[in-house]
Scaffold this active site. Structure first.
Site, PDB file in Angstrom:
ATOM      1  N   ARG A  26      -5.938  44.507 100.756  1.00 36.96           N
ATOM      2  CA  ARG A  26      -4.753  45.033 101.527  1.00 36.96           C
ATOM      3  C   ARG A  26      -4.116  45.847 101.414  1.00 36.96           C
ATOM      4  O   ARG A  26      -5.254  46.667 100.914  1.00 36.96           O
ATOM      5  CB  ARG A  26      -3.184  43.279 100.770  1.00 36.96           C
ATOM      6  CG  ARG A  26      -3.040  42.097 101.013  1.00 36.96           C
ATOM      7  CD  ARG A  26      -1.952  41.605 100.212  1.00 36.96           C
ATOM      8  NE  ARG A  26      -2.426  42.019  99.041  1.00 36.96           N
ATOM      9  CZ  ARG A  26      -0.945  41.573  97.739  1.00 36.96           C
ATOM     10  NH1 ARG A  26      -0.604  40.534  98.407  1.00 36.96           N
ATOM     11  NH2 ARG A  26      -1.965  41.004  96.480  1.00 36.96           N
ATOM     12  N   TYR A  41       4.258  46.624  94.220  1.00 35.78           N
ATOM     13  CA  TYR A  41       5.034  45.158  93.188  1.00 35.78           C
ATOM     14  C   TYR A  41       3.967  45.881  91.467  1.00 35.78           C
ATOM     15  O   TYR A  41       3.371  46.658  92.281  1.00 35.78           O
ATOM     16  CB  TYR A  41       3.839  44.755  93.716  1.00 35.78           C
ATOM     17  CG  TYR A  41       4.386  42.906  95.361  1.00 35.78           C
ATOM     18  CD1 TYR A  41       5.574  42.576  94.914  1.00 35.78           C
ATOM     19  CD2 TYR A  41       3.176  42.913  95.651  1.00 35.78           C
ATOM     20  CE1 TYR A  41       5.814  41.981  95.658  1.00 35.78           C
ATOM     21  CE2 TYR A  41       4.229  42.384  97.100  1.00 35.78           C
ATOM     22  CZ  TYR A  41       4.668  41.695  96.679  1.00 35.78           C
ATOM     23  OH  TYR A  41       5.521  40.992  98.540  1.00 35.78           O
ATOM     24  N   GLU A  64       8.859  43.257  93.729  1.00 29.21           N
ATOM     25  CA  GLU A  64       9.616  41.918  93.332  1.00 29.21           C
ATOM     26  C   GLU A  64      10.838  41.936  92.526  1.00 29.21           C
ATOM     27  O   GLU A  64      11.308  40.443  92.384  1.00 29.21           O
ATOM     28  CB  GLU A  64       8.504  41.525  92.590  1.00 29.21           C
ATOM     29  CG  GLU A  64       8.076  41.765  90.542  1.00 29.21           C
ATOM     30  CD  GLU A  64       7.197  43.402  90.728  1.00 29.21           C
ATOM     31  OE1 GLU A  64       7.404  43.379  89.625  1.00 29.21           O
ATOM     32  OE2 GLU A  64       7.174  43.674  92.132  1.00 29.21           O
ATOM     33  N   HIS A 114       5.752  43.777  88.962  1.00 25.66           N
ATOM     34  CA  HIS A 114       5.743  42.682  87.937  1.00 25.66           C
ATOM     35  C   HIS A 114       4.760  43.304  86.374  1.00 25.66           C
ATOM     36  O   HIS A 114       3.995  42.758  85.183  1.00 25.66           O
ATOM     37  CB  HIS A 114       3.959  42.175  88.097  1.00 25.66           C
ATOM     38  CG  HIS A 114       3.729  41.307  89.061  1.00 25.66           C
ATOM     39  ND1 HIS A 114       5.518  40.788  89.298  1.00 25.66           N
ATOM     40  CD2 HIS A 114       3.472  41.946  90.859  1.00 25.66           C
ATOM     41  CE1 HIS A 114       4.600  40.296  90.555  1.00 25.66           C
ATOM     42  NE2 HIS A 114       3.928  40.614  90.882  1.00 25.66           N
ATOM     43  N   ASP A 130       0.783  36.346  88.092  1.00 26.30           N
ATOM     44  CA  ASP A 130       1.758  38.222  88.071  1.00 26.30           C
ATOM     45  C   ASP A 130       2.628  38.224  86.837  1.00 26.30           C
ATOM     46  O   ASP A 130       2.356  39.281  86.241  1.00 26.30           O
ATOM     47  CB  ASP A 130       1.741  38.215  88.851  1.00 26.30           C
ATOM     48  CG  ASP A 130       0.506  39.078  90.058  1.00 26.30           C
ATOM     49  OD1 ASP A 130      -0.369  38.860  89.280  1.00 26.30           O
ATOM     50  OD2 ASP A 130       0.849  38.582  91.465  1.00 26.30           O
ATOM     51  N   LYS A 143      -0.405  46.299  94.727  1.00 26.75           N
ATOM     52  CA  LYS A 143      -0.335  46.125  93.955  1.00 26.75           C
ATOM     53  C   LYS A 143      -0.220  47.335  92.995  1.00 26.75           C
ATOM     54  O   LYS A 143      -0.376  48.199  93.233  1.00 26.75           O
ATOM     55  CB  LYS A 143      -1.503  45.371  93.671  1.00 26.75           C
ATOM     56  CG  LYS A 143      -2.531  44.137  93.904  1.00 26.75           C
ATOM     57  CD  LYS A 143      -1.214  42.980  93.530  1.00 26.75           C
ATOM     58  CE  LYS A 143      -1.104  42.985  92.329  1.00 26.75           C
ATOM     59  NZ  LYS A 143      -0.453  41.406  91.888  1.00 26.75           N
TER      60      LYS A 143
END
Length: 369
Positions: A15, A94, A118, A96, A270, A75
């Site tokens: 991505r 993101y 998120e 996490h 995740d 990510k």
């Protein structure tokens, strides 16, 4: 604002933080965008496509991190990327963080302002920047489960939807949110026998109505999990507590009660995973077995379908990204309480309650005006 887009470097992550159309929107708004060469290769977007959108192509990620005022990724940054972040720089991606102390510590030390997709919320408390990838991961979980059931992958040798005269797979979905609903939709489409567990009566009622009774709905208790897991051919872990580590709903002791060759897909990986036996895997080596139970625990599932995923993600993240660039992060967060919820780390302190609790850290409340 100078916006930078480095190439994603996580294992089999294809991505990209900004697709060319999104770059065009930033440029039209008066910002400059730097994109690392080949950052869009995974979605079929060439450097020339980005140049046509108004971006400057640079040779290295180091140049992106050194010059960008806001770094846009998909990510979480790897540790050597965290080391390149600096005080006053904005990271929009993101994260996490709850199950990941190493990254949390590195971001604290960087001094950067880190906004996590998120934990951004909308007016109804939903997670609009997580939802697109949850939809993708939920749908992919059924593809992964169907493959895992094949004998060559250690599965039961069961055809997911069965054939006339042979029962289909029994699918147990833990959680009826965005992931669980999309997993159920795909499983029903393949004619599986589907049961969804959730602790919300409203969610269960909505699923029952949505699927016109084709999906069994059961209120989630430990006793229900204990019973239903013995019957399941497939278990989908779709549990989410926003910003926090996922609860361990399936313990190692459960595996001895399951059918040999059953498949467990942990979409919550995740956030640490909702199976006690979960450990993160990659697209290069996605499955492993514990006590004869196949586990699929890829931590970046949507990365396997980057064209769909990047486009869907940008549809959700672009508006907030433009707001941050246009107004500056403080004014943007002051104007949007939901975006404020996305702030996880700022100036060496954790600003998200769930992340602070997960790591036993003091919580810093940031006031913006």
């Amino acid at each position: 604002m100078i916006v930078g887009v480095p190439k994603e470097i996580k294992n089999h992550e294809y991505r990209v933080g900004l697709v060319p159309r999104s770059v065009s929107e930033f440029v039209r708004a008066g910002h400059s965008v730097k994109v690392e060469t080949q950052a869009g290769a995974g979605i079929g977007a060439s450097d020339d496509d980005y140049r046509a959108a108004g971006a400057e192509i640079v040779d290295t990620a180091e140049e992106i991190f050194a010059t960008a005022e806001m770094v846009v990724k998909v990510k979480e940054p790897q540790l050597h990327e965290c080391a390149q972040l600096r005080e006053g720089q904005i990271l929009y991606t993101y994260l996490h963080l709850a199950p990941d102390w190493a990254q949390t510590d590195a971001l604290i030390k960087s001094g950067a302002t880190c906004i996590a997709y998120e934990t951004v919320t909308d007016a109804n408390g939903r997670l609009p920047l997580l939802a697109p990838m949850s939809r993708v991961a939920g749908r992919m979980s059924i593809q992964a489960a169907a493959s895992g059931l094949e004998k060559k992958n250690g599965g039961r040798g069961l055809l997911f939807g069965g054939v006339p005269g042979v029962e289909p797979a029994k699918v147990l979905v833990l959680g009826g949110g965005v992931v669980g609903r999309n997993a159920a939709e795909m499983a029903v489409g393949l004619r599986a026998d589907v049961t969804v567990l959730d602790r919300s009566d409203a969610v269960l009622n909505d699923i029952d109505q949505c699927f016109d009774g084709r999906v069994k709905t059961i209120f989630s208790t430990q006793s229900a999990i204990d019973e239903l897991i013995t019957q399941a051919d497939v278990v989908i872990g779709a549990v989410l507590i926003p910003g926090a580590s996922a609860p361990k709903l399936v313990r190692k002791s459960h595996l001895a009660t399951m059918k040999q060759g059953a498949v467990m897909v942990d979409v919550a990986v995740d956030q640490g995973g909702c199976f006690e036996t979960t450990h993160a895997t990659t697209h290069a080596d996605p499955i492993y077995s514990v006590d004869g139970i196949v586990h699929y625990c890829v931590a970046n599932m949507p990365g396997a379908v980057p064209l769909t995923s990047s486009t869907a993600l940008n549809n959700a993240t672009l508006g907030h990204g433009l707001s941050i660039a246009n107004k500056g992060w403080e004014a943007a967060l002051a104007a949007d309480a939901g975006l404020m919820n996305g702030l996880n780390v700022h100036a060496g302190m954790v600003t998200n309650a769930q992340v602070a609790e997960a790591h036993g850290l003091a919580l810093r409340e940031v006031r913006v005006a």
